[in-house]
Scaffold this active site. Structure first.
Site, PDB file in Angstrom:
ATOM      1  CD  GLU A 144     -47.541 -28.546  30.253  1.00 42.09           C
ATOM      2  OE1 GLU A 144     -47.548 -28.942  31.324  1.00 42.09           O
ATOM      3  OE2 GLU A 144     -46.616 -27.724  29.692  1.00 42.09           O
ATOM      4  CD  GLU A 201     -46.860 -21.933  27.435  1.00 44.11           C
ATOM      5  OE1 GLU A 201     -45.694 -22.668  27.795  1.00 44.11           O
ATOM      6  OE2 GLU A 201     -48.017 -22.573  27.739  1.00 44.11           O
TER       7      GLU A 201
HETATM    8  C1  GLA Z   1     -45.605 -24.760  30.720  1.00 44.65           C
HETATM    9  C2  GLA Z   1     -46.876 -24.057  30.969  1.00 44.65           C
HETATM   10  C3  GLA Z   1     -46.591 -22.704  31.321  1.00 44.65           C
HETATM   11  C4  GLA Z   1     -45.206 -22.447  31.919  1.00 44.65           C
HETATM   12  C5  GLA Z   1     -44.055 -23.085  31.340  1.00 44.65           C
HETATM   13  C6  GLA Z   1     -42.867 -22.767  31.932  1.00 44.65           C
HETATM   14  O1  GLA Z   1     -45.300 -24.673  29.257  1.00 44.65           O
HETATM   15  O2  GLA Z   1     -47.669 -24.100  30.103  1.00 44.65           O
HETATM   16  O3  GLA Z   1     -47.461 -22.153  32.022  1.00 44.65           O
HETATM   17  O4  GLA Z   1     -45.284 -23.004  33.429  1.00 44.65           O
HETATM   18  O5  GLA Z   1     -44.372 -24.330  31.349  1.00 44.65           O
HETATM   19  O6  GLA Z   1     -42.790 -21.427  32.448  1.00 44.65           O
END
Ligand code: GLA
Length: 381
Positions: free
Chosen positions: A156, A263
């Site tokens: 990020e 994710e």
């Molecule tokens: C982001 C992070 C993850 C997690 C999610 C929410 O996407 O990369 O590690 O913290 O947020 O749980």
């Protein structure tokens, strides 16, 4: 022709029953080696035998939800805490699961332990920050090298505002994008066998896509090793950006990097409003919990369709997609029950009793559509 049609009907009947049966294929069987199937899971959650059973049945890759992040592993300078991460990696290893080391650097100020940025009362000098980053990477990577197959090297870093390249953070202010390049260079030196990934969210949006392209090109121009981009894939019900996501997949393929959908979930009580209009709706939203007694079936059906359509897309790009990982093992474990406010949410493939939801069956159906028997029945129909 007659026999061909009979064969096709029999075949689709058998397959139809197979897929619709109560305990059909597992996800990992259905994907049949086309890409890895993963899940993000808390270390606590992983310890529970009933969760572990689900993980082992459906997945071959695990991401530790929090225990490998630097807030957990080095909350205070030099004071490394590896108990939970050790247990996670050991458990995964014992069960033959691959592990994504998530994440070495999280380039957000509120996710970086304060000490990284401070030197006494002053802000840290850039060289010291870079050195701290390297010490962190070195300590974590050397500990898990060989048992962690891939690393989210940086998480990020791309900006949220459309007038910024990297997000406004002390990392970017002091080091520009050099910290990203160096993090990749250093991790590769330490662990040349591991797959190295840059992970981020909302990169399907045009302007974030452009920044992603700039970042990948910068790393490549420096002759630094990067294998893949992690597309987080946190989507909202009825708002899955199929077209711009496909444009992103095409771009990444052209840039010669692989892809991990890292994710994946579909939020049933979308959270965008939380940030809209300077957050003025937050008081109201904080009380918004529309489905405390279960998710309405028509919403679950829409979610199923939307997950399936995503998998249709992933299969189309299976030459570049290395892994698809869901975020959390079942609805009861999802981060979206508490973030950004408390509500009963239903974003995964399994319900709170760990039973497959319509979304699970839809994903299995999408994944098995291309098995030869199915293809045959489609052709013959
Ligand atoms: C982001 C992070 C993850 C997690 C999610 C929410 O996407 O990369 O590690 O913290 O947020 O749980």
């Amino acid at each position: 022709m007659f026999f061909k049609s009979i064969a096709a009907v029999l075949c689709s009947l058998i397959l139809g029953n197979y897929v619709a049966a109560k305990e059909p294929l597992s996800l990992i069987d259905a994907v049949d080696g086309r890409f890895d199937m993963g899940v993000g899971i808390g270390s606590q959650a992983f310890r529970l035998p009933e969760n572990r059973e689900l993980v082992l049945k459906h997945f071959n890759y695990v991401t530790p939800e929090n225990c490998m992040k630097f807030a957990a592993t080095q909350p205070v300078e030099g004071n490394f805490q590896f108990e939970k991460a050790d247990e996670f990696v050991e458990l995964a290893h014992r069960h033959g699961l691959k592990v994504l080391g998530h994440c070495l650097i999280w380039a957000k100020d509120d996710r970086t332990p304060e000490w990284f940025y401070r030197d006494g009362d002053k802000q840290v000098e850039p060289e010291v920050l870079m050195q701290r980053m390297k010490t962190h990477i070195e300590t974590v990577v050397q500990r898990y090298k060989g048992r962690v197959q891939s690393w989210d090297v940086v998480n990020e870093a791309i900006g949220d505002r459309n007038d910024e390249y990297l997000r406004d953070s002390v990392w970017a202010k002091l080091l520009g994008d050099d910290f990203i390049v160096e993090a990749f260079r250093y991790t590769h030196e330490l662990d040349p066998e591991a797959l190295l990934i840059y992970n981020d969210y909302h990169c399907h949006e045009q302007w974030r896509r452009d920044r992603m392209e700039r970042l990948v090109k910068k790393i490549q121009q420096e002759n630094v090793h990067i294998d893949a981009i992690g597309i987080q894939g946190h989507y909202n019900l009825d708002d899955v950006p199929y077209q711009s996501l496909e444009e992103l997949l095409i771009l990444l393929r052209k840039l010669n990097v692989k892809i991990a959908i890292s994710e994946l979930d579909i939020d049933m009580i979308p959270r965008n409003g939380w940030w809209a209009e300077g957050g003025k709706n937050r008081d109201q939203l904080a009380k918004f919990n529309p489905y405390p007694d279960g998710c309405p079936p028509e919403l679950l059906d829409r979610q199923a369709e939307q997950f399936a359509k995503l998998f249709d897309l992933f299969e189309k790009y299976e030459d570049v997609i290395l892994r698809v990982s869901f975020w959390n093992i079942h609805d009861g474990e999802s981060w979206l029950n508490t973030f950004p406010w408390k509500r009963d949410n239903y974003p995964t493939l399994f319900d709170r009793n760990r039973q497959p939801k319509p979304a699970y069956h839809a994903v299995i159906k999408s994944l098995t559509r291309s098995i030869p028997c199915c293809e045959y029945s489609k052709m013959a129909a």
